[in-house]
Every structure is written in C-alpha cells, then in structure tokens.
Motif scaffolding. Structure first.
Motif, mmCIF file in Angstrom:
data_model
loop_
_atom_site.group_PDB
_atom_site.id
_atom_site.type_symbol
_atom_site.label_atom_id
_atom_site.label_comp_id
_atom_site.label_asym_id
_atom_site.label_seq_id
_atom_site.Cartn_x
_atom_site.Cartn_y
_atom_site.Cartn_z
ATOM 1 N N ALA A 1 98.448 78.852 36.706
ATOM 2 C CA ALA A 1 99.255 77.633 36.831
ATOM 3 C C ALA A 1 98.347 76.450 37.139
ATOM 4 C CB ALA A 1 100.298 77.797 37.935
ATOM 5 N N PRO A 2 98.798 75.233 36.849
ATOM 6 C CA PRO A 2 98.036 74.038 37.228
ATOM 7 C C PRO A 2 98.033 73.838 38.743
ATOM 8 C CG PRO A 2 99.711 73.542 35.559
ATOM 9 C CD PRO A 2 100.019 74.893 36.095
ATOM 10 N N THR A 3 97.102 73.038 39.213
ATOM 11 C CA THR A 3 97.074 72.650 40.626
ATOM 12 C C THR A 3 96.394 71.291 40.735
ATOM 13 O OG1 THR A 3 96.380 73.291 42.852
ATOM 14 C CG2 THR A 3 94.864 73.781 41.056
ATOM 15 N N ASN A 4 96.697 70.585 41.825
ATOM 16 C CA ASN A 4 95.986 69.321 42.078
ATOM 17 C C ASN A 4 94.896 69.500 43.130
ATOM 18 O OD1 ASN A 4 97.390 69.563 44.458
ATOM 19 N ND2 ASN A 4 98.501 67.632 44.280
ATOM 20 N N GLY A 5 94.676 70.742 43.550
ATOM 21 C CA GLY A 5 93.646 71.026 44.539
ATOM 22 C C GLY A 5 94.075 70.820 45.971
ATOM 23 N N VAL A 6 95.328 70.396 46.173
ATOM 24 C CA VAL A 6 95.845 70.187 47.536
ATOM 25 C C VAL A 6 97.097 71.054 47.701
ATOM 26 C CG1 VAL A 6 96.596 68.504 49.251
ATOM 27 C CG2 VAL A 6 95.012 67.807 47.436
ATOM 28 N N LYS B 1 100.553 78.600 50.835
ATOM 29 C CA LYS B 1 99.585 79.629 50.476
ATOM 30 C C LYS B 1 100.127 80.410 49.293
ATOM 31 C CE LYS B 1 97.191 83.705 52.296
ATOM 32 N NZ LYS B 1 95.951 83.363 51.582
ATOM 33 N N ALA B 2 99.383 80.387 48.190
ATOM 34 C CA ALA B 2 99.848 81.030 46.969
ATOM 35 C C ALA B 2 99.887 82.539 47.121
ATOM 36 C CB ALA B 2 98.939 80.637 45.802
ATOM 37 N N ALA B 3 101.009 83.141 46.720
ATOM 38 C CA ALA B 3 101.125 84.596 46.739
ATOM 39 C C ALA B 3 100.376 85.179 45.544
ATOM 40 C CB ALA B 3 102.596 84.999 46.688
ATOM 41 N N GLY B 4 99.769 86.324 45.736
ATOM 42 C CA GLY B 4 99.110 87.010 44.632
ATOM 43 C C GLY B 4 97.736 86.456 44.315
ATOM 44 N N ASP B 5 97.198 86.898 43.196
ATOM 45 C CA ASP B 5 95.877 86.498 42.715
ATOM 46 C C ASP B 5 96.044 85.241 41.854
ATOM 47 O OD1 ASP B 5 93.347 86.269 41.693
ATOM 48 O OD2 ASP B 5 93.419 88.119 40.511
ATOM 49 N N PHE B 6 95.896 84.079 42.478
ATOM 50 C CA PHE B 6 96.161 82.806 41.794
ATOM 51 C C PHE B 6 94.912 82.291 41.095
ATOM 52 C CE2 PHE B 6 96.460 78.021 42.318
ATOM 53 C CZ PHE B 6 97.202 77.839 41.169
ATOM 54 N N ARG B 7 95.033 81.981 39.794
ATOM 55 C CA ARG B 7 93.939 81.441 38.999
ATOM 56 C C ARG B 7 94.349 80.063 38.462
ATOM 57 N NH1 ARG B 7 89.990 85.515 38.157
ATOM 58 N NH2 ARG B 7 90.472 87.088 39.757
ATOM 59 N N PRO B 8 93.840 78.976 39.037
ATOM 60 C CA PRO B 8 94.187 77.632 38.556
ATOM 61 C C PRO B 8 93.768 77.428 37.105
ATOM 62 C CG PRO B 8 93.107 77.543 40.695
ATOM 63 C CD PRO B 8 92.933 78.939 40.189
ATOM 64 N N VAL B 9 94.590 76.663 36.394
ATOM 65 C CA VAL B 9 94.330 76.329 34.993
ATOM 66 C C VAL B 9 94.105 74.821 34.906
ATOM 67 C CG1 VAL B 9 95.338 76.281 32.677
ATOM 68 C CG2 VAL B 9 95.722 78.255 34.159
ATOM 69 N N PRO B 10 93.113 74.353 34.169
ATOM 70 C CA PRO B 10 92.880 72.904 34.031
ATOM 71 C C PRO B 10 94.133 72.178 33.553
ATOM 72 C CG PRO B 10 91.053 74.129 33.104
ATOM 73 C CD PRO B 10 92.111 75.145 33.434
ATOM 74 N N SER B 11 94.355 70.984 34.101
ATOM 75 C CA SER B 11 95.574 70.249 33.783
ATOM 76 C C SER B 11 95.338 68.757 33.925
ATOM 77 C CB SER B 11 96.709 70.687 34.709
ATOM 78 O OG SER B 11 96.362 70.431 36.071
ATOM 79 N N ILE B 12 96.304 67.974 33.453
ATOM 80 C CA ILE B 12 96.257 66.521 33.600
ATOM 81 C C ILE B 12 97.462 66.071 34.416
ATOM 82 C CG2 ILE B 12 94.974 66.144 31.458
ATOM 83 C CD1 ILE B 12 97.638 65.372 30.137
ATOM 84 N N GLY B 13 97.298 64.967 35.156
ATOM 85 C CA GLY B 13 98.395 64.425 35.939
ATOM 86 C C GLY B 13 99.385 63.677 35.074
ATOM 87 N N LEU B 14 100.597 63.545 35.579
ATOM 88 C CA LEU B 14 101.648 62.794 34.894
ATOM 89 C C LEU B 14 101.943 61.532 35.704
ATOM 90 C CD1 LEU B 14 104.029 65.783 34.052
ATOM 91 C CD2 LEU B 14 102.370 64.679 32.551
ATOM 92 N N PRO B 15 102.016 60.367 35.070
ATOM 93 C CA PRO B 15 102.219 59.104 35.800
ATOM 94 C C PRO B 15 103.475 59.137 36.667
ATOM 95 C CG PRO B 15 101.670 58.689 33.499
ATOM 96 C CD PRO B 15 101.905 60.161 33.619
ATOM 97 N N GLY B 16 103.310 58.775 37.946
ATOM 98 C CA GLY B 16 104.445 58.689 38.862
ATOM 99 C C GLY B 16 105.153 60.001 39.104
ATOM 100 N N ASN B 17 104.427 61.120 38.946
ATOM 101 C CA ASN B 17 105.066 62.420 39.023
ATOM 102 C C ASN B 17 104.089 63.416 39.647
ATOM 103 O OD1 ASN B 17 106.243 65.029 38.240
ATOM 104 N ND2 ASN B 17 107.541 63.825 36.880
ATOM 105 N N PRO B 18 104.533 64.245 40.586
ATOM 106 C CA PRO B 18 103.608 65.203 41.207
ATOM 107 C C PRO B 18 103.271 66.391 40.307
ATOM 108 C CG PRO B 18 105.809 65.522 42.079
ATOM 109 C CD PRO B 18 105.873 64.300 41.203
#
Length: 389
Positions: free
Chosen positions: A42-47, A51-68
């Motif tokens: 899944a994507p992440t913003n690094g913050v 605490k993520a359950a399981g073996d979490f592997r961040p996927v590169p992503s882009i931010g959306l304007p005015g949206n988390p």
C-alpha cells in the motif's frame, strides 16, 4: 495455515485513520493470529498514524492535492520482487486503483485467484463534486475491474444487490465488525461531557466521521438548523476531521468540534452522546453506525446501502429517505422530546451490535478465503488431468 498465503493490496493502510484502513488492519491481524502468512502492499506518506498489522511493504506513490490519500501508479520492480519472493496463493484487493489493477494482472498471469472487497461507493461521491454526469462512466470502469476478480465481497445484502444491478457479481461476506467490549455504554462519562460544555440535561446529537460533503454534511447541518428553528433543545457533537471542517463549522457555530479522536477517547465520545445522526448516503457499510449502536445510541440514518441493513426502523433507530431534512429532524425531535422510547431503542441498539461481533465476521472472511483457494486448486488439478489424458 499451510494452504493459504495472502498478498493484500490497499489504497491506504497506516497513514490514514478511516473505516477501510482500520478494517484492513483488523483483517490482517486476524489472519496473522491464525498463522496465515500475509504481506501487505500500500502507499504511505512516511508518517504512520497506527502500527501496521502484518508484513507491510510500502509502494511508491504520489500525493493528491488537498487530500491525505495517495495514489500508487502501479507495481514497481521492487514490489514485484517482494511479491514473487512471498509466493502468495491468494491476492486480495481492497481498492480498485492502479495498484490493484497491476496486482490483478500479476496474479492472472500466474493463475492465482483474486478476491476483492468493495469498500467505497465511488459513484455516489460524484454528485457532491458536481460531476454526477460521470456516474455511468464510473460504473463502467468499476465493472471492468471487479468482473476480472474471482470473487467480490460486499459488506451487506443491499450493497451486494446494488453491485449486481450494475453488472458486478458480488456476495455479502460481512467484512466489518465491532468490538462490543471496547465500544460500550459503560464508557459514558459525565465528566467528559462537562469538559466539552455539555450539561447533564443536554440531549447530545453526535456525528462521527470524515468531514467531507459526501458524508451527508449538508443534510446534517440543515436538519440541525431546523431543530433550532423549532426550539427543540439539543447540543451537537462533531468528531472527525477533513477538508469540509471549516465550512461545516461555520454552518454549525454552536456545535462542539473535537477533531480526530481515537482509542478510548473515541469510545468515550460515542457513549457520552445520546443520539447518533449519520445522514450519509455514500457508505458501503458504515463502521461508525455499528460503533454507535454498541455504545447504546439510537441511530438516525439515511435509507442507503449499508445503513439500511444495520439500523432497523423503529427498533433501534430511524431510517429516513436520503436527504429528507424534514424526516431527519422529525426523527431527531421525537428522540429528544420523549426519553422513554429512546431507552427502548437504546437497549435494542446494544443487542443489535452483538450481531456484528468481530469473531463472526473474521471467521467468515477466513473461511471464504480458504474456499476460494481450494476451489482454484481443484480447478487447476482438473485442467492438468484433462490435458494429460
């Protein structure tokens, strides 16, 4: 379990606190407890906010304007290596996005079954952004995505029926639940009420959720204003955060806005209110409605998929036509003016929440996953036998 290895894909997983994220983490935590290997992409913003359950592997992503929320543009090489190394025999998709589409393509090439959970009624959002004319296109894209899945899980019967009407084969699997020990009337706190400006005799109407217009905020504000014009005594509690907060707060200047709450304080906020008002027509289920019932709150909701399956009209709350301000305000007024029926609804609400205990829903979900994998395995063995004979 040796016969199940799940690759779990989602549009968000640990940097946002919403119903889908909390439910996804609950799914994964349960699978891990049952000795099922799970790897989450899944994507992440690094913050992270949890605490993520399981073996979490961040996927590169882009931010959306005015949206988390963030958007992954596919499955990059590193993620593919991590996926191949894991060797799943089931791919689960929580979001119909580019990441999910890439994961589906990866699984299809390897004849791995794909299961999707339909969490969000995206088509219902469009009218709130004045692009309702795009709704047919939205359904067409959703059909293309979900028809390629081996199984589509809907959160309730009415949502499954809506999806089927739009050409998406779906079945109700109950992927949502509630912790009735955590969300409980026992958490009601008079000191919490007083600290937020509520007197013991004040009937408190609560809204809990993301503050975005598609959650029915306009209908909520107009219904409250109608109560004010009719001199119905009440106070309003708004729990949540979102881009609509400033405008919403201007429309309800007397309301108490707490911002985002979680953990025990969220459970206390629920239990310390008297009525739950949730006019959203965009829910796929409505986790907050179940949490309100478990907290002992009669609920006033919109007659929409999800809510109409949870709340029984006249038994543990009231189900009103979508956007019907007069019906909403009349239901709220009746609950405020006559406390005796409210107590009956309150008792029924607590009993109703027991139907959605997490044990039942998670066991059902796991059984469905196992059934899909075993059916796929039998089909592959049948093909091998046919080709060799």
């Amino acid at each position: 379990m040796d016969d199940l290895r799940v690759a779990y894909f989602s549009g968000s997983y640990e940097h946002i606190l919403d119903g889908v994220v909390l439910t996804s983490n609950r799914h994964v935590a349960y699978l891990v407890e049952q000795q099922v290997p799970v790897r989450v992409f899944a994507p992440t913003n690094g913050v992270p906010l949890l605490k993520a359950a399981g073996d979490f592997r961040p996927v590169p992503s882009i931010g959306l304007p005015g949206n988390p929320y963030r958007l992954a543009l596919g499955l990059p090489r590193k993620s593919r290596r991590e996926l191949e190394e894991f060797e799943p025999n089931l791919v689960h998709l929580a979001s119909p996005d580019w990441l999910g589409l890439a994961a589906m393509g990866w699984a299809r090439k390897r004849k791995i079954p794909v299961v999707a959970t339909f969490h969000t009624r995206f088509a219902s959002y469009l009218k709130h952004y004045r692009v309702g004319f795009l709704e047919p296109l939205c359904w067409r894209l959703l059909r293309r995505f979900y028809r390629r899945c081996d199984e589509v899980h809907a959160s309730c019967d009415s949502l499954a029926a809506e999806l089927q009407e739009h050409g998406i084969p779906a079945k109700s699997v109950l992927p949502y639940g509630v912790d009735t020990d955590f969300f409980s009337p026992a958490r009601r706190s008079e000191s919490w009420r007083l600290a937020h400006g509520f007197q013991p005799e004040d009937p408190v109407i609560a809204f809990v959720g993301r503050l975005v217009w598609e959650k029915g905020l306009d209908a909520f504000a107009r219904s409250i204003r109608k109560l004010e014009s009719e001199k119905v005594r009440h106070r309003v509690l708004i729990v949540g955060e979102g881009p609509a907060r400033e405008a919403f707060q201007k429309r309800l200047p007397a309301a108490v806005f707490t911002g985002l709450l979680s953990g025990p304080e969220l459970a206390t906020a629920f239990a310390s209110a008297d009525v739950f008002f949730f006019p959203s027509a965009s829910e796929a289920f409505g986790c907050v409605t179940i949490e309100a019932l478990a907290s002992g709150l009669p609920c006033v909701v919109a007659d929409a998929p999800g809510s109409r399956d949870i709340v029984r009209h006249g038994v543990d709350g009231f189900v009103c036509p979508v956007g019907a301000v007069d019906a909403f305000s009349e239901a709220l007024a009746s609950l405020i003016r006559d406390p005796a029926p409210r107590q009956n609804l309150r008792a029924n609400a607590i009993r109703r929440a027991l139907d959605y205990g997490w044990d039942r829903t998670l066991q059902t979900l796991l059984a469905s996953f196992l059934k899909t994998v075993r059916q796929s395995s039998r089909q592959e063995r049948g093909k091998d036998f046919s080709e060799s004979s």
